[in-house]
Design an enzyme around this catalytic site. Structure first.
Site, PDB file in Angstrom:
ATOM      1  N   HIS A   1       0.541  -1.229   0.072  1.00  0.00           N
ATOM      2  CA  HIS A   1       0.016   0.028   0.159  1.00  0.00           C
ATOM      3  C   HIS A   1       0.692   1.349  -0.043  1.00  0.00           C
ATOM      4  O   HIS A   1       0.804   2.062  -1.116  1.00  0.00           O
ATOM      5  CB  HIS A   1      -0.963  -0.045   1.343  1.00  0.00           C
ATOM      6  CG  HIS A   1      -1.709  -1.286   1.479  1.00  0.00           C
ATOM      7  ND1 HIS A   1      -3.062  -1.537   0.643  1.00  0.00           N
ATOM      8  CD2 HIS A   1      -1.522  -2.184   2.463  1.00  0.00           C
ATOM      9  CE1 HIS A   1      -3.388  -2.661   0.960  1.00  0.00           C
ATOM     10  NE2 HIS A   1      -2.743  -3.119   2.082  1.00  0.00           N
TER      11      HIS A   1
HETATM   12  O1  RIB Z   1      -5.346  -0.289   4.809  1.00  0.00           O
HETATM   13  C1  RIB Z   1      -4.000  -0.235   4.719  1.00  0.00           C
HETATM   14  C2  RIB Z   1      -3.167   0.632   5.308  1.00  0.00           C
HETATM   15  O2  RIB Z   1      -3.640   0.466   6.793  1.00  0.00           O
HETATM   16  C3  RIB Z   1      -1.746   0.932   5.249  1.00  0.00           C
HETATM   17  O3  RIB Z   1      -1.167   2.211   5.458  1.00  0.00           O
HETATM   18  C4  RIB Z   1      -1.052   0.174   6.225  1.00  0.00           C
HETATM   19  O4  RIB Z   1       0.133   0.437   6.657  1.00  0.00           O
HETATM   20  C5  RIB Z   1      -2.137   0.381   7.464  1.00  0.00           C
HETATM   21  O5  RIB Z   1      -1.819   1.601   8.022  1.00  0.00           O
END
Ligand code: RIB
Ligand code: CA
Length: 314
Positions: A243
């Site tokens: 992500h």
């Molecule tokens: O949903 C994914 C996000 O939530 C990413 O930033 C992960 O690190 C968590 O913070």
């Protein structure tokens, strides 16, 4: 770094946050003015320590790391140890950080940095719940027109949610903070699950980090070996979604991504859909287009950039 784009990374490390921080520190196009930790994946006492561990892994102990909010604006903190492990950075055994945590609170750092810089000089890169950003906007509304852009990882629409059927974790943890940010009028680029779920850490891609033969490469491979197991199981995919590095990659190579300007609003009332980012992708309303919502990525190009840049770290 003359001409480098000045950024503040707001983060809740988190293995994917860690890779995003490494990419930023390894990229001469960017100047990391500071890293501000927030409670999210794990409590603040761990996220601030994890941020410092990653800076030391990168050989950058001079980086300024600050601690901010230890809970959301109004709600109880929800964490994600089931994904990130109890330390938040499970995988490699990284040494206890020796570099200092800055005394100044992260929210004060964000406000003071924006007020001291020229308007449009600083970009904010939130990788976790938006609590610190919202608190800074509340503390000093004059920062809002001074922010060049907010490039954030959060939300989801076509892909649904990952912590509830409709909400993505960063938004769900502090939906009130997200609402403040999305209504602020600051130019926003949003990296939702719709694009991050196309950036999967396949075996070949993780091995490419290990084959760098560096401590950063090995640690990154171990971070991702741990991090991907939960989503591989859940989604039945080869690899998990990486992500947060999408935020940093956008700043370096925006051509790897595509999306469109849309209205985005955050659900705050419904128990069923709390924290959902409602994206008017098909423009069926005349609500203001307050975010550039990214939906596509050149995943091979993204991982190529990551590997190329992380190769420059020790
Ligand atoms: O949903 C994914 C996000 O939530 C990413 O930033 C992960 O690190 C968590 O913070
Ligand atoms: Ca994160």
């Amino acid at each position: 770094m003359a001409g480098a784009r000045k950024i503040i990374i707001d983060t809740d490390p988190g293995q994917d946050d860690a890779v995003a921080i490494l990419l930023a520190l390894a990229s001469p196009e960017l100047e990391v003015v500071g890293i501000t930790a927030v409670a999210g994946n794990v409590p603040l006492t761990l996220t601030e320590k994890n941020a410092r561990k990653i800076c030391e892994l990168a050989g950058r102990p001079e980086t300024l790391v600050f601690a901010g909010a230890d809970r959301p604006l109004e709600r109880k903190l929800v964490t994600a140890e089931h994904v990130h492990g109890k330390t938040g950075l499970d995988g490699p055994d990284l040494p206890k950080p020796e570099m200092p945590l800055q005394d100044k609170n992260a929210v004060d750092f964000i406000v003071e940095t924006l007020m001291a810089a020229a308007p449009g000089e600083i970009t904010l890169c939130p990788l976790g719940p938006l609590t610190n950003i919202a608190l800074a906007m509340r503390q000093e509304p004059a920062i809002v027109p001074r922010i060049r852009e907010i490039v954030l990882m959060g939300g989801g629409f076509f892909e649904g949610g990952n912590i509830t059927p409709t909400a993505e974790f960063n938004i769900y943890v502090d939906p009130e903070a997200a609402d403040i940010v999305f209504r602020s009028g600051v130019p926003i680029t949003m990296m939702p699950l719709d694009v991050t779920h196309k950036a999967l850490t396949s075996r070949v891609r993780v091995d490419a980090f290990r084959e760098l033969g560096t401590r950063t490469g090995e640690a990154t491979a171990q971070l991702l070996d741990f991090f991907e197991r939960f989503d591989e199981e859940k989604y039945g995919t080869d690899g998990g979604p990486l992500h947060d590095p999408c935020v940093i990659a956008w700043l370096i190579r925006p051509e790897l991504f595509s999306g469109r300007d849309c209205n985005v609003e955050v659900e705050l009332q419904s128990e069923l859909t709390l924290g959902m980012t409602v994206v008017d992708w098909w423009r069926v309303t005349d609500r203001p287009k307050n975010a550039f919502v990214v939906r596509e990525i050149d995943a091979d190009g993204f991982f190529g950039l990551l590997t190329e840049r992380l190769a420059t770290l020790p």
